[in-house]
Scaffold this motif. Structure first.
Motif, mmCIF file in Angstrom:
data_model
loop_
_atom_site.group_PDB
_atom_site.id
_atom_site.type_symbol
_atom_site.label_atom_id
_atom_site.label_comp_id
_atom_site.label_asym_id
_atom_site.label_seq_id
_atom_site.Cartn_x
_atom_site.Cartn_y
_atom_site.Cartn_z
ATOM 1 N N VAL A 61 0.504 4.155 -2.654
ATOM 2 C CA VAL A 61 0.127 5.543 -2.387
ATOM 3 C C VAL A 61 1.201 6.509 -2.874
ATOM 4 C CG1 VAL A 61 -1.401 5.104 -0.441
ATOM 5 C CG2 VAL A 61 0.979 5.545 -0.008
ATOM 6 N N VAL A 62 2.426 6.022 -2.959
ATOM 7 C CA VAL A 62 3.489 6.898 -3.441
ATOM 8 C C VAL A 62 3.448 6.988 -4.966
ATOM 9 C CG1 VAL A 62 5.981 7.189 -3.575
ATOM 10 C CG2 VAL A 62 4.942 6.443 -1.458
ATOM 11 N N LEU A 101 0.831 -1.208 0.000
ATOM 12 C CA LEU A 101 0.000 0.000 0.000
ATOM 13 C C LEU A 101 0.862 1.254 0.000
ATOM 14 C CD1 LEU A 101 -3.002 -0.652 2.398
ATOM 15 C CD2 LEU A 101 -3.078 -0.138 -0.018
ATOM 16 N N THR A 102 1.954 1.201 0.765
ATOM 17 C CA THR A 102 2.861 2.353 0.766
ATOM 18 C C THR A 102 3.370 2.609 -0.644
ATOM 19 O OG1 THR A 102 3.555 1.827 2.991
ATOM 20 C CG2 THR A 102 4.956 3.299 1.753
ATOM 21 N N HIS A 103 3.783 1.539 -1.287
ATOM 22 C CA HIS A 103 4.268 1.692 -2.660
ATOM 23 C C HIS A 103 3.169 2.284 -3.542
ATOM 24 C CE1 HIS A 103 6.195 0.893 -6.428
ATOM 25 N NE2 HIS A 103 5.134 0.249 -6.830
ATOM 26 N N LYS A 114 2.616 7.351 -8.822
ATOM 27 C CA LYS A 114 1.747 8.222 -9.617
ATOM 28 C C LYS A 114 1.902 7.820 -11.073
ATOM 29 C CE LYS A 114 1.398 12.474 -7.005
ATOM 30 N NZ LYS A 114 1.671 13.896 -7.021
ATOM 31 N N LEU A 169 -3.701 5.369 -6.805
ATOM 32 C CA LEU A 169 -4.851 4.784 -6.112
ATOM 33 C C LEU A 169 -6.099 5.645 -6.241
ATOM 34 C CD1 LEU A 169 -3.551 3.187 -2.827
ATOM 35 C CD2 LEU A 169 -4.410 2.081 -4.842
ATOM 36 N N PRO A 226 -2.428 10.337 -8.907
ATOM 37 C CA PRO A 226 -2.167 9.305 -7.899
ATOM 38 C C PRO A 226 -2.701 7.944 -8.352
ATOM 39 C CG PRO A 226 -3.022 11.263 -6.862
ATOM 40 C CD PRO A 226 -3.113 11.496 -8.332
ATOM 41 N N VAL A 243 -8.101 7.578 -3.129
ATOM 42 C CA VAL A 243 -7.496 8.641 -2.337
ATOM 43 C C VAL A 243 -7.923 9.965 -2.940
ATOM 44 C CG1 VAL A 243 -5.515 7.310 -1.631
ATOM 45 C CG2 VAL A 243 -5.398 8.599 -3.718
#
Lengths: 534, 369
Positions: A463-464, A459-461, A466, A473, A471, A477
């Protein structure tokens, strides 16, 4: 420094500055230049012709055998020049003044011609399948578009079949593909910007967008990145995809590839940009978010309930493909207490006498499955099926009977495999397949907590990440409720009044709200019925 | 829509606040509040929420007076540079302590409920590194992560409790308000500690795009947190009664253990809840982790906060391992909330407000909170 320069440095690439060679007035000089450049190429055909009543004017045509439509050259170039021009000869005066103009405008009956004076460009056109017509006494060269080679006819897209929807797929010829998109959108605002990428292959690449809908930020980024590409050759849109994507470390595709013109057309109307590449049926759609990878064109053609259910199913399939072997490992190895007692006892019974720990068992089976899939892809279709039977029935059955793997494990592997095929985008499915092994390893070390750790890292990957400034996600988001109507579910079509919020589209409105009219028409019906009763 | 990096919207602030506040506290909140006020836990939480809301708006008001400056800069203007530096250093420690406490409690719970044979050090260090991985990328991904995790945390937890609705004995909430006022205020104070996390408002203001909607999002964040706490306390106290609740360390988990849906093939939901709870803790940890490094980078005037993210991990790790048992952890947590939290939540904003009014500083004059 030196090491990194070697890997990432730009210095090794020397750009050749081409100013071009201007054609001269002499036919012989020009022809010699072309012959010299194209020497040892035996598929180039040079044809000298004499035109005019007394055959006093010297012309030459140059083309490449196999790339041109010979009928077109015979009927509309040679026939016109050699025969028709004699039957209806233009006045001598005119010819004397400007032979070139007369022939260009009055003689050649080919449809698409242009004139150039640069010999290098002329050679490039010849290599692309055009025919060059050279004159004695004039530096201008007429390029007659005569591309006509053997090509695959339009056939259904194999990787993206639908039950309901058009069966047309892109082919390998860019002109056919742009025409396919044009047929869907008859809007003068649909722009097709063409450029050539590849210093040696000179591959045609077309950027498609609708002028007053497209997100300008995305378009500018795409154009800039395409112009920055300096490479010897582009062979498939995959080259372009990898060269322009934001994060090449990521397992997730940041550009969507598709064979379907309807998908491209619909994406253009949402404000996205499409890239078509010559010699491949795969178009690229930009920007791509995780949600678009789960969309199939059929979702929009079917009624909304079944589409919504299928969307939910696909998201579940992605989760199953990602974690089901990991969950199996976690529960059998770490937390048998967390599953129902009966199931625990059953699992324990089937795993009785198993020589391998759960992780090893799962790993063997998943690896075997990947092996079978890879082997099946490489083999011709009839043998590929054999592999399926050997793999699925014989190995699976034998492994269980031999007591190497538990039957539950075989079921888990089978479900995982089926689930990974339910994701519409092949490249997204690959991402989930790869990450599955990481989740399995984490589950082997930390059990359920390992799976959660895996989720947090992935998830971190995400959300970062683009895609061209959008973005990855979104719209989950930076939430916008109207955008969510086309993600996990697909709302009824009247809810898609606006284009997606995640894109900065100048023209937001997609359609008129029909719901009020519907209510009115219902009231009308009621009135008519009442009148009838009275 | 956000294009420029490190700017977040007011909606994201709201969710970020919620996920930061809801952390390790939910496990013990029903027990803590029952100890002080007996059956009137719900009202105490309501009171605590209102108090928190007041101070959160006060902090927001203060930072909105200096819309482009961070905590370190504007406190420097208000209470002289040296004192501001000291307070900032304490703030860094304060956030660091929260990371350590949260991750330690998380490790203890996980060890008991999921991984009895895994050393707690491994759990703590993996969690901290996961947090560091996210925090390095800055505020914007953090806000997005909270947005993603928010529904995953809230929806299942709200739904999971519903089947136990029939077990609730409403008489557990009686007698109504038969508690001394002193005890009630003490209970309110205890619940206020469960709202710690809104101190990030000291620092957040320069990073927000649509600041005009900020008041509403702070209100909704604190009110929804309060409702969430009340929801959980309602079920816990309603089922166990306050006498039983206050004897337990983590009544929340005890309740979870008692839930079971035989029809849905799930005998106990511990696995699911542990998964969700991992996310809950994760959201608090990365938030505090980020703001600790942010304050540090503002103090040392570095361009990026990311230099401090990884070096902070070993410090947080060793701090998390200082208490020798879970009892000491909660003792330390008590000290931190009684002294440091009171200072940062209540004393500092009031002090700053008075100085602001006396010195008549600030860029623009907005209406009072």
């Amino acid at each position: 420094m030196g090491f990194f320069d070697k890997i990432f440095g730009k210095k090794n690439y020397k750009k050749e500055e081409k100013n071009g060679t201007r054609a001269s007035n002499s036919l012989k000089v020009n022809l010699d230049y072309i012959k010299n450049k194209l020497k040892d190429s035996d598929d180039v055909i040079y044809r000298d012709i004499w035109v005019g009543e007394n055959q006093q004017y010297n012309l030459a045509i140059v083309f490449i055998d196999g790339l041109v439509d010979k009928d077109l050259i015979n009927d509309h170039v040679l026939h016109s020049l050699l025969l028709d021009s004699r039957q209806a000869a233009p006045s001598i005066e005119k010819i004397k003044r400007n032979l070139y103009e007369v022939i260009k405008k009055g003689t050649i009956t080919g449809g698409d011609i242009k004139e150039i004076t640069d010999l290098d460009k002329c050679i490039l056109s010849i290599l692309s399948g055009d025919t060059a017509l050279l004159f004695d006494g004039s530096p201008e060269i007429v390029i007659i578009s005569s591309k006509g080679w053997q090509m695959r006819s339009i056939s259904p897209p194999e990787a993206e079949t639908v039950v309901r929807g058009p069966r047309e797929g892109f082919t390998e010829t860019i002109r056919v593909n742009t025409a396919l998109v044009r047929r869907w959108i008859r809007d003068p605002k649909l722009k097709i910007k063409q450029m050539q990428i590849g210093e040696r292959t000179h591959t045609d690449v077309a950027v498609l967008y609708i002028e007053d809908i497209v997100d300008r930020n995305v378009l500018n980024k795409v154009m800039k990145r395409l112009k920055n590409i300096k490479i010897d050759g582009i062979f498939e849109s995959g080259y372009i995809e990898q060269l322009i994507e934001e994060d090449w470390h990521s397992p997730f595709p940041q550009v969507l590839s598709t064979e379907r013109p309807d998908k491209v057309a619909a994406s253009l109307l949402e404000g996205r940009v499409a890239i078509l590449t010559d010699n491949t049926p795969f178009a690229l759609i930009i920007p791509t978010t995780l949600a678009t990878l789960f969309q199939s064109p059929e979702d929009y053609y079917e009624r909304w309930m079944i589409s919504s259910l299928l969307r939910i199913l696909r998201f579940l399939a992605a989760i199953v493909a990602l974690i089901s072997p990991a969950v199996y490992i976690a529960f059998t190895a770490y937390h048998p207490g967390l599953i129902p007692t009966k199931l625990t006892l059953y699992v324990a019974a089937t795993r009785q006498g198993m020589p391998f720990p759960a992780f090893f068992e799962a790993f063997i089976m998943e690896a075997t499955f990947e092996l079978l899939r890879e082997a099946g892809v490489r083999l011709p279709v009839p043998i590929g099926q054999t592999i399926g039977i050997v793999g699925g029935l014989i190995i699976g059955q034998a492994a269980v009977q031999a007591g190497i793997v538990s039957p539950l494990m075989v079921i888990v592997v089978a479900i995982t495999a089926v689930a990974s095929f339910a994701i519409p985008s092949y490249s997204a499915a690959i991402a989930f397949r790869m990450l599955r092994f990481i989740f399995m390893s984490l589950a082997a070390v930390f059990g359920l907590y390992g799976i959660m750790l895996g989720f947090m890292v992935v998830l971190t990957h995400l959300v970062v990440l683009k895609s061209f400034g959008v973005p990855y996600l979104s719209p989950f988001v930076e939430i916008d409720l109207s955008d969510l109507s086309d993600t996990l579910i697909k709302a009824p079509i009247m809810y898609f009044k606006n284009r997606p919020e995640i894109l900065d589209t100048p023209d937001r409105k997609k359609m008129k709200d029909l719901r009020e009219e519907k209510i009115e028409s219902i009231e009308d019906d009621r009135r008519i019925n009442n009148d009838k009763k009275q | 829509m956000i294009k420029n990096n490190d700017k977040i919207s007011a909606n994201q602030v709201s969710i970020l606040l919620f996920t930061t506040m809801v952390g390790a506290g939910i496990l013990s909140l029903p027990a803590d509040v029952s100890k002080e006020v007996g059956p009137n836990g719900l009202i105490a939480i309501l009171g605590g929420g209102i108090v928190s809301l007041f101070f959160a708006r006060l902090i927001l008001y203060l930072s909105s007076k200096f819309p482009t400056e961070t905590f370190v800069e504007y406190t420097g203007k208000l209470i002289t540079r040296p004192i501001s530096i000291v307070i900032s250093i304490i703030l860094v420690f304060y956030f660091t302590i929260f990371v350590s406490l949260d991750v330690r409690i998380f490790g203890e719970v996980l060890k008991i409920y999921l991984l009895p044979s895994t050393p707690i050090e491994t759990i703590i260090i993996t969690m901290l590194f996961t947090s560091a991985y996210l925090v390095r990328y800055g505020l914007e991904p953090i806000a997005r992560m909270s947005e993603i995790l928010f529904p995953i945390i809230v929806i299942p937890l709200v739904l999971l409790f519903l089947p136990t609705l029939t077990d609730i004995d409403l008489s557990n909430f009686l007698p109504f308000m038969r508690v001394s006022l002193v005890k009630f205020f003490k209970g309110m104070l205890v619940t206020t500690y469960s709202f710690v996390g809104f101190e990030i408002l000291y620092l957040l203001f320069p990073y927000i795009i649509n600041t005009d909607k900020l008041k509403r999002s702070v209100n909704s964040a604190i009110i929804s947190t309060m409702l969430f706490y009340m929801y959980i306390t309602f079920f816990v106290v309603g089922i166990f009664g306050y006498k039983e609740t206050r004897e337990q360390l983590w009544p929340f988990l005890t309740l979870i253990k008692s839930i079971n849906f035989p029809v849905f093939f799930i005998e106990n939901v511990e696995g699911i809840v542990m998964g969700i709870w991992t996310f809950t803790i994760f959201t608090s940890i990365y938030s505090f982790h980020y703001f600790a490094t942010l304050v540090l980078s503002k103090l040392l005037k570095t361009r990026e906060h990311s230099y401090f993210v990884l070096p902070a991990v070993p410090i947080m790790y060793s701090m998390a391992l200082i208490p020798d048992s879970i009892v000491t952890v909660y003792k330390y947590a008590g000290y931190v909330s009684q002294y440091m939290s009171v200072f940062f939540i209540a004393i500092l904003p009031i002090l700053l407000y008075i100085i602001l009014k006396v010195k008549r500083l600030g860029d623009k004059d907005e209406e009072k909170t």
